[in-house]
Design a protein around this motif. Structure first.
Motif, PDB file in Angstrom:
ATOM      1  N   VAL A 147       0.772  -1.083  -0.075  1.00 59.65           N
ATOM      2  CA  VAL A 147      -0.058   0.076  -0.117  1.00 59.65           C
ATOM      3  C   VAL A 147       0.824   1.206  -0.175  1.00 59.65           C
ATOM      4  N   ARG A 148       0.525   2.356  -0.528  1.00 53.94           N
ATOM      5  CA  ARG A 148       1.078   3.502  -0.776  1.00 53.94           C
ATOM      6  C   ARG A 148       0.562   4.359   0.365  1.00 53.94           C
ATOM      7  N   ILE A 149       1.553   4.863   1.292  1.00 54.01           N
ATOM      8  CA  ILE A 149       1.000   5.700   2.024  1.00 54.01           C
ATOM      9  C   ILE A 149       1.728   7.379   1.945  1.00 54.01           C
ATOM     10  N   GLY A 150       1.051   8.117   1.335  1.00 56.21           N
ATOM     11  CA  GLY A 150       1.447   9.543   1.370  1.00 56.21           C
ATOM     12  C   GLY A 150       1.689  10.418   2.551  1.00 56.21           C
ATOM     13  N   ILE A 151       2.751  10.821   2.764  1.00 54.54           N
ATOM     14  CA  ILE A 151       2.938  11.578   4.175  1.00 54.54           C
ATOM     15  C   ILE A 151       1.949  12.914   4.123  1.00 54.54           C
ATOM     16  N   ASP A 152       1.891  13.619   3.268  1.00 48.61           N
ATOM     17  CA  ASP A 152       0.612  14.764   3.487  1.00 48.61           C
ATOM     18  C   ASP A 152      -0.536  14.233   4.090  1.00 48.61           C
ATOM     19  N   GLY A 153      -0.957  15.114   5.024  1.00 48.60           N
ATOM     20  CA  GLY A 153      -2.092  14.730   5.881  1.00 48.60           C
ATOM     21  C   GLY A 153      -2.015  13.267   6.806  1.00 48.60           C
ATOM     22  N   HIS A 154      -1.224  12.840   6.939  1.00 49.25           N
ATOM     23  CA  HIS A 154      -0.787  11.936   7.722  1.00 49.25           C
ATOM     24  C   HIS A 154      -0.962  11.856   9.369  1.00 49.25           C
ATOM     25  N   ARG A 155      -1.732  11.158   9.911  1.00 49.04           N
ATOM     26  CA  ARG A 155      -1.791  11.227  11.535  1.00 49.04           C
ATOM     27  C   ARG A 155      -1.875   9.810  12.040  1.00 49.04           C
ATOM     28  N   PHE A 156      -1.386  10.005  13.186  1.00 50.54           N
ATOM     29  CA  PHE A 156      -1.611   8.483  13.888  1.00 50.54           C
ATOM     30  C   PHE A 156      -1.748   8.825  15.456  1.00 50.54           C
ATOM     31  N   ASP A 157      -2.434   7.752  16.048  1.00 50.10           N
ATOM     32  CA  ASP A 157      -2.774   7.652  17.603  1.00 50.10           C
ATOM     33  C   ASP A 157      -1.518   7.050  18.480  1.00 50.10           C
ATOM     34  N   PRO A 158      -0.887   7.804  19.135  1.00 50.00           N
ATOM     35  CA  PRO A 158       0.215   7.073  19.949  1.00 50.00           C
ATOM     36  C   PRO A 158      -0.089   6.218  20.897  1.00 50.00           C
ATOM     37  N   ALA A 159      -1.366   5.968  21.166  1.00 46.47           N
ATOM     38  CA  ALA A 159      -1.811   5.051  22.008  1.00 46.47           C
ATOM     39  C   ALA A 159      -2.710   3.758  21.170  1.00 46.47           C
ATOM     40  N   GLY A 160      -2.466   3.951  19.992  1.00 51.35           N
ATOM     41  CA  GLY A 160      -3.210   2.764  19.101  1.00 51.35           C
ATOM     42  C   GLY A 160      -2.525   2.841  17.802  1.00 51.35           C
ATOM     43  N   SER A 161      -3.067   2.945  16.670  1.00 54.12           N
ATOM     44  CA  SER A 161      -2.897   3.174  15.494  1.00 54.12           C
ATOM     45  C   SER A 161      -1.698   1.861  14.967  1.00 54.12           C
TER      46      SER A 161
END
Length: 302
Positions: free
Chosen positions: A29-43
């Motif tokens: 899968v291609r994951i573009g950096i722009d607009g990326h976010r993550f949950d440090p307690a999950g994700s």
């Protein structure tokens, strides 16, 4: 979960890689950096294996670059069980030229004479310990950005007074003796899994930008490149650097100092976009080797 995720910033640079993965039927899968976010307690990670294609030059294309964001992201994905290729450890070196030089010097290799400062005003006394001409470099750079040359102490002092110095996004500057490269060229030694892959001799570029990839050539930068055959000791040094830096795939740059004939290593680059026109320059396509490596890493974690 996908077998592989490609975390990338530049929309055009990785077309050959994507094509090679498609041809081999790799689940990715291609994951573009722009607009990326993550949950440090999950994700959860987006793939069992994640390949970072984050360019240090990304700050030139957007003030909202992800260089520092990715430090935390890669560490998080690793903690969640992903194999992150060129992950947090490699990124810590890739994004810090001062750390690169210290690493290479600790391996007993020659580097350009350098002083590291964190205030522009300190470049003047730092340069007094070196031979002119000198260059001042941004600690975080890319594509030759953030490098200026000064011929005399007076020229440097005037630049400081006029605030005409490179800017580094982390505030750290390198004051470095200008090294006249023998024959005006540098050698970039590409490594994969800590082993020599190929090397290029590169010259031209109209300055300090000697990027050999397709996208760089498309920008009209007149560089010349040819397949190189580095001496065994240079290959050994590049492999030791790659392993010490935790670099899974990337280039090590070295030049021969025309003043004394010494090999001076000066850059570690974790973004191997590989050479443009590889079949013309090398006679083979290194993307196939990279895909072989990725497939092998996927097999290890499945």
């Amino acid at each position: 979960m996908h077998d592989l995720a490609i975390f990338y910033e530049h929309p055009a640079w990785f077309t050959p890689l994507f094509a090679a993965l498609d041809a081999r039927g790799v689940d990715y899968v291609r994951i573009g950096i722009d607009g990326h976010r993550f949950d440090p307690a999950g994700s959860l990670p987006p793939g069992r294996v994640v390949l970072s294609r984050l360019a240090m030059s990304s700050f030139l294309r957007s003030p909202d670059h992800a260089i520092y964001y990715s430090h935390a992201l890669f560490a998080h994905w690793r903690a969640k069980g992903a194999r992150v290729i060129n992950g947090a450890d490699a990124l810590a070196v890739d994004s810090n030229k001062a750390r690169q030089l210290a690493l290479m010097a600790a391996l007993g290799l020659a580097v350009p004479a350098t002083r590291v400062v964190h205030r522009p005003i300190d470049t003047v006394p730092a340069a007094a310990e070196l031979r002119f001409p000198i260059v001042v470099k941004a600690n975080v750079g890319g594509s030759g950005a953030g490098i200026m040359r000064y011929e005399t102490p007076e020229e440097l002092a005037a630049a400081v007074a006029e605030n005409f110095l490179p800017k580094s996004i982390d505030g750290v500057l390198l004051v470095q003796e200008y090294v006249p490269a023998e024959h005006g060229r540098i050698t970039r030694i590409e490594t994969l899994a800590g082993k020599y892959l190929y090397a290029l001799d590169i010259s031209g570029g109209g300055g300090f930008d000697l990027c050999p990839a397709d996208a760089c050539l498309a920008d009209g930068k007149p560089i010349e490149m040819a397949q190189a055959d580095p001496a065994p000791e240079l290959i050994d040094a590049a492999e030791r650097i790659a392993r010490a830096a935790g670099l899974d795939v990337g280039g090590i740059e070295v030049m021969i100092d025309a003043r004394d004939g010494s090999a001076r290593f000066y850059d570690i680059n974790a973004l191997s976009n590989f050479v443009a026109r590889p079949l013309d320059v090398l006679g083979w396509d290194p993307h196939e080797n990279l895909v072989d490596y990725l497939v092998g890493e996927i097999a290890k974690v499945k």
